[in-house]
Design a protein around this motif. Sequence first.
Motif, mmCIF file in Angstrom:
data_model
loop_
_atom_site.group_PDB
_atom_site.id
_atom_site.type_symbol
_atom_site.label_atom_id
_atom_site.label_comp_id
_atom_site.label_asym_id
_atom_site.label_seq_id
_atom_site.Cartn_x
_atom_site.Cartn_y
_atom_site.Cartn_z
ATOM 1 N N SER A 48 0.611 -1.171 -0.110
ATOM 2 C CA SER A 48 -0.041 0.069 0.025
ATOM 3 C C SER A 48 0.810 1.269 0.065
ATOM 4 N N GLY A 49 0.263 2.251 -0.054
ATOM 5 C CA GLY A 49 1.052 3.687 -0.277
ATOM 6 C C GLY A 49 1.666 3.985 -1.621
ATOM 7 N N ARG A 50 2.786 4.866 -1.659
ATOM 8 C CA ARG A 50 3.272 5.263 -2.816
ATOM 9 C C ARG A 50 4.732 5.403 -2.732
ATOM 10 N N ALA A 51 5.473 5.393 -3.914
ATOM 11 C CA ALA A 51 6.837 5.662 -4.047
ATOM 12 C C ALA A 51 7.173 6.533 -5.011
ATOM 13 N N SER A 52 8.138 7.396 -4.781
ATOM 14 C CA SER A 52 8.386 8.681 -5.746
ATOM 15 C C SER A 52 9.416 8.004 -6.704
ATOM 16 N N VAL A 117 4.644 -1.606 -7.135
ATOM 17 C CA VAL A 117 3.587 -1.332 -6.903
ATOM 18 C C VAL A 117 3.231 0.014 -6.350
ATOM 19 N N ARG A 118 4.100 0.399 -5.350
ATOM 20 C CA ARG A 118 4.074 1.563 -4.817
ATOM 21 C C ARG A 118 4.258 2.789 -5.984
ATOM 22 N N ARG A 119 5.289 2.539 -6.558
ATOM 23 C CA ARG A 119 5.554 3.539 -7.949
ATOM 24 C C ARG A 119 4.486 3.592 -8.770
ATOM 25 N N LEU A 120 3.595 2.453 -9.216
ATOM 26 C CA LEU A 120 2.534 2.733 -9.879
ATOM 27 C C LEU A 120 1.497 3.361 -9.319
ATOM 28 N N ALA A 147 6.365 3.453 -14.894
ATOM 29 C CA ALA A 147 7.321 3.377 -13.781
ATOM 30 C C ALA A 147 8.009 4.772 -13.734
ATOM 31 N N LEU A 148 8.036 5.341 -15.144
ATOM 32 C CA LEU A 148 8.814 6.684 -15.621
ATOM 33 C C LEU A 148 7.672 7.730 -15.293
#
Length: 212
Positions: A48-52, A117-120, A147-148
Amino acid sequence: MSNGYPTPYPSGPTGTPSNGEVALDQPLYGASFGQSIKRFFTKYATFSGRASRSEYWWAALFNAIIVGVLYTVFIVLLIGSIDPVTGEADSMGFVLPMLLLGLYGLAVIVPNIAITVRRLHDANFSGLLYLLVLVPGVGGLVLLVLALMPSSPEGARYDADGGAAAHANAFGGQTGYPGAPTGGFAGQNAPQGYQQPGTQQDFGQPGGPTRR
């Protein structure tokens, strides 16, 4: 201090520790190499969550370096183990690097999937799109392009709390995490042009309070 940026508040907004560091349940924009690696392993199985983008690509570089080093050692030992007379290689000479390479690959399978998944999510795409890797040839390329993609404020809906903390930061409390991109990313900066209700700028503006 975080990312070399001065901390703009003493205690931090909702979801931000008092030391000025961005909370682990929020994406860290402008992450350094060290911060990205730390988050990569700390959030080992966090889907869960996000990744820059900086979090994702620094981690990808780290993994590429480790795999590259182990593979180089494997090749060097393989060549060194070749008998100059028979031309046969001594298998025992490269078993260890091969074993290490295999073990490392197994160790980072889960965190690699998790950070992808977090990057998406950060780009406001469903994490299920990771399954594109199962499509031979084009699947991996499409996933690379996704991812970009730049961060999207709507991606906050993939946070563990459904984006509630991000919404509160953007609209109710202090904003502007160190290193956050401008333009109103949910959870780190208020949308451009947004004014807190009740301020002088609100008077005479559509939706603002009326002078009496």
